[in-house]
Each structure stands twice: as structure tokens, then as C-alpha cells.
Scaffold this motif. Structure first.
Motif, short mmCIF file in Angstrom:
data_model
loop_
_atom_site.label_atom_id
_atom_site.label_comp_id
_atom_site.label_asym_id
_atom_site.label_seq_id
_atom_site.Cartn_x
_atom_site.Cartn_y
_atom_site.Cartn_z
N SER A 178 -2.39 -0.85 -1.24
CA SER A 178 -2.05 0.35 -0.48
C SER A 178 -0.71 0.93 -0.91
O SER A 178 -0.55 2.16 -1.00
CB SER A 178 -2.02 0.03 1.02
N ALA A 179 0.27 0.07 -1.17
CA ALA A 179 1.60 0.54 -1.56
C ALA A 179 1.55 1.27 -2.90
O ALA A 179 2.14 2.35 -3.06
CB ALA A 179 2.57 -0.63 -1.62
N GLU A 181 1.03 2.64 3.58
CA GLU A 181 0.62 1.68 4.61
C GLU A 181 -0.88 1.43 4.52
O GLU A 181 -1.59 2.07 3.76
CB GLU A 181 0.98 2.22 6.00
N ASP A 182 -1.34 0.47 5.33
CA ASP A 182 -2.77 0.28 5.53
C ASP A 182 -3.02 0.08 7.01
O ASP A 182 -2.10 0.17 7.83
CB ASP A 182 -3.32 -0.88 4.69
N ARG A 218 -8.29 3.66 6.59
CA ARG A 218 -7.38 3.44 5.47
C ARG A 218 -7.62 4.52 4.44
O ARG A 218 -8.76 4.98 4.26
CB ARG A 218 -7.56 2.06 4.85
N ALA A 219 -6.55 4.95 3.76
CA ALA A 219 -6.67 6.05 2.80
C ALA A 219 -5.72 5.86 1.63
O ALA A 219 -4.76 5.08 1.71
CB ALA A 219 -6.38 7.38 3.50
N ASN A 220 -5.99 6.57 0.57
CA ASN A 220 -5.09 6.65 -0.59
C ASN A 220 -4.03 7.69 -0.25
O ASN A 220 -4.25 8.89 -0.36
CB ASN A 220 -5.88 7.06 -1.83
N ILE A 251 1.65 6.17 -6.57
CA ILE A 251 1.06 6.87 -7.71
C ILE A 251 -0.45 7.06 -7.53
O ILE A 251 -1.21 7.06 -8.50
CB ILE A 251 1.35 6.13 -9.05
N GLY A 252 -0.88 7.22 -6.29
CA GLY A 252 -2.31 7.24 -6.01
C GLY A 252 -3.07 8.38 -6.65
O GLY A 252 -4.25 8.23 -7.00
#
Length: 391
Positions: free
Chosen positions: A105-106, A162-163, A193-195, A111-112
Motif C-alpha cells: 500500500s505504501a 494507507e490500507d 482499499r485503493a491505489n 508511485i502508484g
């Protein structure tokens, strides 16, 4: 409980990404800085020595470039080899361990957007999460994942990097969490949860689609939806409200409450500082490479500079609850006024800026003195107000 198993990246994927980042940022930054210093020193020497230093300078540059090129080639070869081994999926998955999920998640937050383009296995799809796994928005799987389903649905959207487990922060100290407390009052808590490295508006579109799928597939008729967002999560919720749907029963019409915890509606100073630093580091060749490191930050991080302005109106049927914090007891303290909760200033969290901007007329506002940004994830005063707001 039936859940969708998404392999995601493994340990070898992580090592491959590390080698790629080492080549791109570490070696690249060292090379560019070294060459800039070489050019500066030999450039200063050329005039007083009547160009006698031109040849040594050129030779120095050739040697430096060759050394760094060799290091880069080795790291790229290592990354490619690890990618081939990772394709076998024989190594442990990051998603199998809480620490791996945190790392996943971090990295997505940082850089998602790049991962989504170049390493799609790393990109986190927006999804409902239960027990560390994705749950597909289809009735049988939702019924199995939420056996005590009610028509009151509270959806929790986390912040940058975060998650869904961040909602459990301070549980050992307080004995409960927001989702658990709402469950005891007849709500069904749903954590997503998301990018968070993707643009806020893109995640808003994903959220709108997921909320519609949830509404359509929920095991019992949905009576009321409450949306709770921490930090960037509040911006994603607002962005979702702008997405139009042709559904017979749109999810947006069922939203009664939107709770934003430390959301930078009008931007975050730290994100703006990073942007300014990146630009200023580019003024000198010797520091430009460090500016390019900051330029690698994701679109999600960049979106925190300005937040979302008046072109994103509130949902007409929803009551907005805005929670802000300050690291000092008084928000008027110069330190508290400058830092806010450490990441988001009080006016931004309350949607009230200069030139009489008020993004949420009539909203309920709660300020928590002495509360940092992450304290808002589980705070006694928020618990008390949630009980009142979502009664």
C-alpha cells in the motif's frame, strides 16, 4: 467465506522494483550530481588555464559516465532476472503478510500511477476488504463476508499510503474502532482499499462504480449509506460524487452522511512544499537530480497540493461532518495554525479558505485540539460524535 484471490506481487517482485529504483534514483542521482560537479570544477579551471583543463575534464567525465553506466547495467540486468523468476509466482506473496500488505500500500501511494502503467501486478485495485482479502461485489460473496448484513452501510475509505487496517489504529488503547463501534449500533461497516497513487478523480470514478455495484448486490435493500474518509479518502469520496450514473437507484441518493477526517479539501502544505522544493532544486545542475527524485511522486500526492475546489459540490442529500485536528491545544497558536494536525491545516480540513470560500455550508465541524493527523483514525471524541451523527 468466498473471496477473490488476487496474487499480487511477491518478494521477488519487491526486489526487482528495488533494483529498478536503485538504478533510476540512486545511481542516476549520483551520476548526474557527480557530472554536474565535474563540469562546474573543470569549467572554472578552463579560463585561467587557457583551456589546458579541457582534456582532463573530458577524460574525467568519460570515466565517471562509464562507471555509472556499468552500475546501471548491472542493476537493470538484476531487475530483469528477478522479473523472470517472479513470473513463476513461486515466492511468498506480499499480501500473505501484514507487513507485506503495508509495504504494498505504501509503495502504491508513492508511485502508484507509475506502477499501474509499468508494473500492473503491483497496482492495487479498489476493492472491498475483509480479513486481508478482496471481496467481489456480488451477492453471494457479500453475504458470506458480512453475515450480519443490515440496510445501514458505512463505507470507510483510507488515506494516502494507507490500507484498510489503519482503521484499527489505537484499538489496543481505546478497545474499539470506528467500524466496530458502528457495527454495535446496527451499521454494517465496509472497508475499502485503493491505489492511492492514482489521481484523486480516477479513484473517485472507481469508488462511484464500486458503490453502485455494492448497492445493487447488497444482500438486503440498502436504506442508508454513510461515507467515512480519512485524509485523501475524503477527497476520493468527494470526487466520486461528481460521477453520474444511469442506475435506477443510484448510490448517491442513499448517502445520508459524509464524514471527513483531516481531509485536505483546500490542499496540504507539505505536498505544496515538496512541489516547490522540486522546482527550486532544479535551479542548479548540482542539485537538479535531487529535484527529479521529488518529481517521481505520484499523481495522488500531487493532487494533495490543491485538494478539490468549488467545482466539486457536496452531495445534495448528505450531511457533511468535518473533523480537523491541531498539534497544539489552541488552533490559534502560531505553531498549530501553521502545522494544523501535522499534515493538514485546520481551514483546509474544514473547507474554509481565504476569500470567504466555504465548500460545505451548514456542515457540522469538530475540532480536536492536541490531535495529530493519524490520531483522527480512532479518537474518543470522534466516537462520541459518530454516535450522534449516525443515530
Amino acid at each position: 467465506m468466498s473471496t477473490q484471490a488476487v496474487p499480487g506481487p511477491g518478494v521477488l517482485d519487491a526486489l526487482s522494483l528495488l533494483a529498478e529504483v536503485a538504478d533510476d534514483l540512486v545511481v542516476g542521482t549520483a551520476r548526474d550530481t557527480h557530472l554536474a560537479v565535474v563540469d562546474r570544477v573543470h569549467g572554472l579551471l578552463r579560463k585561467p588555464t587557457l583551456d589546458a583543463g579541457a582534456v582532463p575534464g573530458s577524460l574525467h567525465r568519460t570515466i565517471v559516465s562509464s562507471v555509472y553506466a556499468g552500475l546501471g547495467l548491472a542493476l537493470r540486468a538484476t531487475s530483469a532476472g528477478l522479473d523472470r523468476a517472479a513470473a513463476l509466482e513461486a515466492d511468498p506473496r506480499l499480501e500473505a503478510d501484514p507487513r507485506g500488505r503495508f509495504l504494498h500500500s505504501a509503495v502504491n501511494g508513492l508511485i502508484g500511477d507509475r506502477l499501474d502503467r509499468e508494473r500492473p501486478r503491483w497496482s492495487i485495485p479498489m476493492a472491498v476488504r475483509v480479513a486481508g482479502r478482496d471481496v467481489r461485489p456480488v451477492t453471494p460473496e457479500l453475504a458470506a463476508a458480512f453475515p450480519d448484513t443490515t440496510g445501514l452501510v458505512a463505507v470507510f475509505v483510507h488515506g494516502l499510503c494507507e490500507d484498510e487496517t489503519r482503521w484499527h489504529l489505537h484499538r489496543d488503547r481505546l478497545g474499539t474502532t470506528y467500524p466496530e463501534a458502528l457495527a454495535s449500533r446496527g451499521w454494517t461497516p465496509v472497508a475499502l482499499r485503493a491505489n492511492t497513487g492514482l489521481p484523486v478523480r480516477a479513484n473517485g470514478a472507481f469508488l462511484a462504480g464500486l458503490l453502485q455495484e455494492l448497492t445493487d448486490a447488497w444482500p438486503v435493500p440498502v436504506e442508508r449509506i454513510a461515507l467515512v474518509g480519512h485524509s485523501m479518502g475524503g477527497l476520493v469520496i468527494r470526487a466520486a460524487s461528481t460521477v453520474r450514473t444511469e442506475a435506477d437507484e443510484p448510490w448517491s441518493g442513499l448517502v445520508s452522511d459524509v464524514v471527513c477526517l483531516g481531509t485536505p479539501h483546500l490542499g496540504a502544505p507539505l505536498a505544496a512544499f515538496v512541489g516547490r522544493s522540486s522546482s527550486r532544486l532544479g535551479w542548479l545542475p548540482e542539485s537538479a537530480a535531487f529535484g527529479r527524485i521529488l518529481d517521481q511522486r505520484s499523481a495522488g500526492v500531487r493532487d494533495l497540493v490543491e485538494g478539490l475546489a468549488e467545482d466539486v459540490p457536496p452531495l445534495p442529500r448528505a450531511r457533511y461532518r468535518l473533523v480537523s485536528g491541531s498539534v497544539t491545544v489552541s488552533p490559534l497558536n502560531p505553531v498549530g495554525a501553521f502545522l494544523g494536525d501535522g499534515l493538514v491545516r485546520v481551514p483546509s480540513a474544514q473547507g474554509r479558505g481565504r476569500r470567504r470560500v466555504d465548500l460545505f455550508p451548514g456542515a457540522d465541524v469538530l475540532h480536536l485540539p492536541g490531535a495529530g493527523h493519524f490520531d483522527l483514525l480512532n479518537h474518543p471524541q470522534v466516537h462520541a460524535h459518530l454516535e450522534e451523527w449516525l443515530s
